[in-house]
Enzyme design. Structure first.
Site, mmCIF file in Angstrom:
data_model
loop_
_atom_site.group_PDB
_atom_site.id
_atom_site.type_symbol
_atom_site.label_atom_id
_atom_site.label_comp_id
_atom_site.label_asym_id
_atom_site.label_seq_id
_atom_site.Cartn_x
_atom_site.Cartn_y
_atom_site.Cartn_z
ATOM 1 N N ASP A 91 1.986 2.308 3.684
ATOM 2 C CA ASP A 91 1.158 3.514 3.577
ATOM 3 C C ASP A 91 0.859 4.118 4.943
ATOM 4 O O ASP A 91 0.941 5.341 5.119
ATOM 5 C CB ASP A 91 -0.139 3.158 2.866
ATOM 6 C CG ASP A 91 -1.108 4.324 2.819
ATOM 7 O OD1 ASP A 91 -0.839 5.275 2.069
ATOM 8 O OD2 ASP A 91 -2.119 4.284 3.540
ATOM 9 N N ASP A 144 0.847 -1.196 0.000
ATOM 10 C CA ASP A 144 0.000 0.000 0.000
ATOM 11 C C ASP A 144 0.881 1.244 0.000
ATOM 12 O O ASP A 144 1.713 1.418 0.881
ATOM 13 C CB ASP A 144 -0.926 0.001 1.223
ATOM 14 C CG ASP A 144 -2.148 0.857 0.989
ATOM 15 O OD1 ASP A 144 -1.992 2.031 0.619
ATOM 16 O OD2 ASP A 144 -3.269 0.345 1.163
ATOM 17 N N SER A 171 -6.713 4.324 -1.538
ATOM 18 C CA SER A 171 -6.549 2.871 -1.549
ATOM 19 C C SER A 171 -7.837 2.136 -1.884
ATOM 20 O O SER A 171 -7.796 1.008 -2.372
ATOM 21 C CB SER A 171 -6.037 2.395 -0.187
ATOM 22 O OG SER A 171 -4.757 2.907 0.032
ATOM 23 N N HIS A 178 1.970 8.092 5.525
ATOM 24 C CA HIS A 178 1.098 9.249 5.793
ATOM 25 C C HIS A 178 1.678 10.132 6.907
ATOM 26 O O HIS A 178 1.821 11.333 6.714
ATOM 27 C CB HIS A 178 -0.323 8.796 6.142
ATOM 28 C CG HIS A 178 -1.160 8.546 4.931
ATOM 29 N ND1 HIS A 178 -1.522 9.563 4.082
ATOM 30 C CD2 HIS A 178 -1.698 7.421 4.419
ATOM 31 C CE1 HIS A 178 -2.257 9.068 3.091
ATOM 32 N NE2 HIS A 178 -2.363 7.765 3.266
ATOM 33 N N ASP A 218 -10.327 -2.657 6.099
ATOM 34 C CA ASP A 218 -9.710 -1.486 5.497
ATOM 35 C C ASP A 218 -9.830 -1.587 3.968
ATOM 36 O O ASP A 218 -10.117 -2.645 3.416
ATOM 37 C CB ASP A 218 -8.242 -1.419 5.937
ATOM 38 C CG ASP A 218 -7.690 -0.009 5.840
ATOM 39 O OD1 ASP A 218 -8.477 0.943 5.708
ATOM 40 O OD2 ASP A 218 -6.459 0.149 5.909
ATOM 41 N N ASP A 261 -0.804 0.607 -4.844
ATOM 42 C CA ASP A 261 -2.099 1.151 -5.249
ATOM 43 C C ASP A 261 -2.027 2.651 -5.521
ATOM 44 O O ASP A 261 -2.911 3.221 -6.137
ATOM 45 C CB ASP A 261 -3.174 0.841 -4.199
ATOM 46 C CG ASP A 261 -2.743 1.211 -2.792
ATOM 47 O OD1 ASP A 261 -1.578 1.630 -2.604
ATOM 48 O OD2 ASP A 261 -3.566 1.092 -1.878
ATOM 49 N N HIS A 262 -0.981 3.258 -5.018
ATOM 50 C CA HIS A 262 -0.722 4.682 -5.259
ATOM 51 C C HIS A 262 0.659 4.935 -4.721
ATOM 52 O O HIS A 262 1.267 4.045 -4.116
ATOM 53 C CB HIS A 262 -1.757 5.562 -4.535
ATOM 54 C CG HIS A 262 -1.788 5.327 -3.055
ATOM 55 N ND1 HIS A 262 -0.848 5.859 -2.205
ATOM 56 C CD2 HIS A 262 -2.603 4.569 -2.283
ATOM 57 C CE1 HIS A 262 -1.112 5.454 -0.975
ATOM 58 N NE2 HIS A 262 -2.157 4.653 -0.983
ATOM 59 N N THR A 270 -8.091 -1.828 1.171
ATOM 60 C CA THR A 270 -7.480 -2.800 0.260
ATOM 61 C C THR A 270 -8.081 -4.201 0.408
ATOM 62 O O THR A 270 -8.568 -4.766 -0.581
ATOM 63 C CB THR A 270 -5.953 -2.811 0.447
ATOM 64 O OG1 THR A 270 -5.471 -1.478 0.276
ATOM 65 C CG2 THR A 270 -5.279 -3.748 -0.532
#
Lengths: 155, 576
Positions: free
Chosen positions: B379, B127, B176, B383, B235, B421-422, B237
């Site tokens: 991820d 992620d 996500s 953040h 979550d 995913d990003h 994903t």
């Protein structure tokens, strides 16, 4: 009382407000005798299949307690409740729903509706401890621990 | 402008045609042949049902879909009418043109190979996995000498690759939820949406649905399904493998949707959404006890690393592993620092343990399996700008890739896909050297020749640096941030919390880091309501190996990846 968000109260004003609320809700005497309860004391066991309240928490159910913590960012500016957290809360971008709160929180229901100021400092909340799952019919917020008829002040 | 609108309006009145605003699936949708989806048309204003004429490849939609629509004269919260046909499918591949009034969309309904190219698919998603995470993991784990890496990541030797564009139907950016949804359904959608197109109504469960890969597998054959994540299992994903909602925050409902699909292996955090509300720690608002419900379906329950190891031996091949009420802790906290929530959940397994157990359990199915493995905390630590934790998570994720590659060695009919995913706005620019003179941390940042090499050590050869708090460490910075205190150091006391919300709902720098020696205030460059760094719009690098992977090349969308998955698994092949 604080009338608007734009007015930032002094510490003294906040204290006066807290005391005033306590008097209004008739818990002044309880406040004097309130038992201190720490976040670390709340649960006896934390596990994947659920939490267990500590003996101390269970024993204080229905009694006046006082807790130190941080006021989480209120859901609304004016309300009769807020969430007390152990550490300052920073919500993630997608944590807008109440379901993303951490476990170790206490919902503080005030004697009357107030406009909040997030002081970014430790506060003391005093009220009657209520233990067990309860869904707020107005907000749908599920809480395990609550302080009822509560007041708060800067610590 | 106004004039042309008037002309349009009068034309409409004259002809009695209903003007469509949006048609779902959207223009240029790619749809797996035979897969069920919801068809919806939203009109700008209130129209009469009799005025609505919808043609699919020149034929009336009722003939093509084999059913009539539900017509809503005025949608809840909207000013217009809508026409909805739920659960339709197009079995014949080809180009479709849908015309409603003045609006038309083109769909590409695709078939797949008639017979599967693979028996198993392992889809590993880091992620937020960005190029800098990979570079950092390689340098931290293997080291660099005289310009050459001292070792290779497991990812580094996958055969094929593609650049993945992650933009959303409503934005160039992505989150996500809708990114994984595009991978897992073949349909792009809007930010926060999972398994649905995002329509205009408020209800998050009425949006036009598309089929998830888990549902497609259940519909077409007997493959086992596994979901592994270090996050809450509800979550974005893991949810996107099975769920349908406009709002990724509908976690209690997502838990229910996961139970409905019943993946054979479900391992991760988020037990709070599996417990009835009467159990302290539950985050449900009803009395459903999904732990008990899964157990009644024959699942072996594991709640820590030891139980997980035993569960792998269960004969049923069905394992429910719940290791945390919320998100699981990072590897750095679990194995090294014992911070975060490790004291409450001391025996959590890691992504490698979970991947091994999942493969062991799923490979008992003679028809093969689809396994999704998510390294979620790459991820979750990026953040809050906690780059050291994010890089160590990437090393762990890479070790899970190694487990998958080992499995594929003895099971060559396995397609492995490793992707993100990003991305995040992270870059590595050199090193930070504590031994440089003075107290001004900025002057200790080494760039170009001054960067030299970091001095991480891995004495026990486990692939993780023995400590991340070395004197010459990677200088890693984000290109976007809220107000925060930059400490130029790893966060040894627990995951970084860069900013705190104030009463104006603005995020301000967390004063807890103000007095760290050398800390400096950085004024944010993103809106003040942002609590942490944001996703980057940069492309994702996908890598793959195994049968079917030869189709990955150049630039692709996440939705194109689904097409390759569907083809490898023959999800659109003719029914026998």
């Amino acid at each position: 009382m604080i009338d608007s968000l734009h007015v930032r109260p002094t510490r003294r004003q906040l204290l006066r407000m807290a005391v005033g609320t306590a008097v209004l809700s008739g818990i002044t005497s309880a406040k004097a005798a309130a038992a201190p309860l720490d976040f670390d004391d709340l649960y006896g066991k934390i596990g994947v299949l659920g939490l267990e309240f500590s003996a101390k928490t269970k024993a204080l159910n229905g009694a006046a307690v006082t807790m130190r913590g941080f006021m989480a960012p209120p859901l609304k500016a004016e309300s009769d409740f807020f969430v007390l957290t152990e550490i300052p809360m920073a919500l993630c971008p997608f944590c807008s729903s109440d379901s993303d709160w951490p476990d170790n929180i206490v919902v503080v229901y005030l004697g009357q509706k107030q406009t909040f100021v997030q002081s970014n400092a430790v506060i003391t909340a005093t009220g009657t401890l209520e233990v067990g799952s309860w869904t707020d019919p107005q907000t749908g917020f599920v809480s395990l621990l609550r302080l009822r008829n509560a007041s708060f002040a800067l610590a | 402008m106004r004039k042309s609108l008037l002309v349009l309006l009068s034309t409409a009145l004259l002809s009695g045609t209903a003007f469509a605003d949006t048609i779902y699936p959207l223009d240029r949708a790619t749809i797996l042949a035979g897969s069920p989806f919801d068809f919806k048309i939203e009109f700008d204003g209130v129209v009469k049902k009799d005025d609505v004429k919808v043609l699919v490849n020149g034929e009336d939609y009722k003939t093509v879909f084999g059913k009539d629509a539900t017509f809503v004269e005025k949608e809840d919260g909207a000013q217009g009418s809508a026409l909805i046909v739920r659960n339709v499918a197009l079995s014949k591949p080809g180009a479709y043109k849908v015309v409603a009034g003045n609006k038309s969309v083109a769909w590409d309904v695709f078939g797949t190979s008639a017979t599967p190219k693979v028996k198993n698919v392992i889809f590993l998603l880091g992620d937020g996995l960005s190029v800098a995470h990979r570079t950092g993991a390689r340098i931290m784990s293997k080291g660099v000498t005289e310009g050459k890496a001292n070792g290779r990541l497991n990812m580094d030797d996958l055969d094929r690759m593609a650049f993945i564009g992650t933009s959303s139907t409503d934005s160039i950016a992505v989150d996500s939820a809708n990114s994984m949804s595009a991978y897992m359904t073949g349909h792009k959608t809007a930010i926060n949406a999972i398994g649905v197109y995002a329509d205009r109504t408020k209800d998050s469960f009425d949006d036009p649905r598309v089929e998830t890969i888990a549902e497609a597998l259940r519909r077409t054959g007997g493959k086992a399904i596994g979901i592994v994540s270090t996050s809450e299992l509800q979550d974005a994903t893991p949810a996107a493998v099975v769920a349908h909602t406009r709002r990724r925050a509908d976690k209690a409902e997502i838990a229910e949707m996961m139970f409905k699909v019943k993946p054979e292996v479900v391992l991760g955090g988020g037990s709070a959404y599996f417990l009835p509300k009467s159990t302290p720690g539950s985050k449900r608002k009803d009395d459903q006890n999904f732990v008990e419900m899964f157990k009644q379906e024959g699942y072996q329950l594991a709640t820590d690393k030891t139980e997980l190891a035993n569960a792998a031996k269960s004969n049923s091949g069905k394992v429910l592993g719940l290791f945390h009420t919320g998100n699981m802790d990072t590897l750095l906290d679990r194995e090294f620092l014992k911070k975060g929530t490790v004291s409450a959940f001391p025996n959590q397994p890691g992504l490698v343990d979970m991947t091994k157990t999942a493969l062991e359990a799923l490979s008992k199915n003679k028809d093969g399996f689809f396994l999704m493995v998510e390294g979620a905390s790459i991820d979750k630590m990026s953040h809050p700008l906690d780059w050291d934790r994010a890089i160590v998570e990437t090393i762990e994720f890479d070790k899970a890739v190694g487990v998958a590659r080992d499995f594929a060695k003895s099971n060559p009919e396995t397609l492995i896909i490793v992707t993100g995913d990003h991305t995040h706005g992270l870059s590595i620019i050199g090193t930070i050297d504590d031994d440089k003179p003075g107290t001004d941390m900025r002057q200790k940042v080494g760039t170009y020749a001054e960067a030299g090499f970091p001095n991480y050590a891995d004495a026990n050869g486990d692939g993780y640096p023995d400590t991340i708090d070395v004197t010459r460490r990677l200088a890693m910075f984000a290109n976007n941030y809220p107000d925060y205190y930059e400490t130029f150091r790893p966060k040894m006391d627990g995951p970084f919390v860069p900013a705190i919300q104030n009463e104006k709902k603005d995020y301000v720098a967390n004063e807890a880091y103000k007095n760290v020696p050398g800390a400096v205030l950085r004024t944010g460059n993103i809106p003040r309501d942002a609590d942490s760094g944001v996703h980057a719009v940069d492309d994702v690098v996908l890598q793959a190996t195994g049968p079917g992977s030869e189709l990955f090349h150049g630039y692709m969308e996440e939705s194109d990846v689904y097409r390759i998955l569907a083809d490898a698994l023959a999800l659109g092949g003719p029914k026998s």
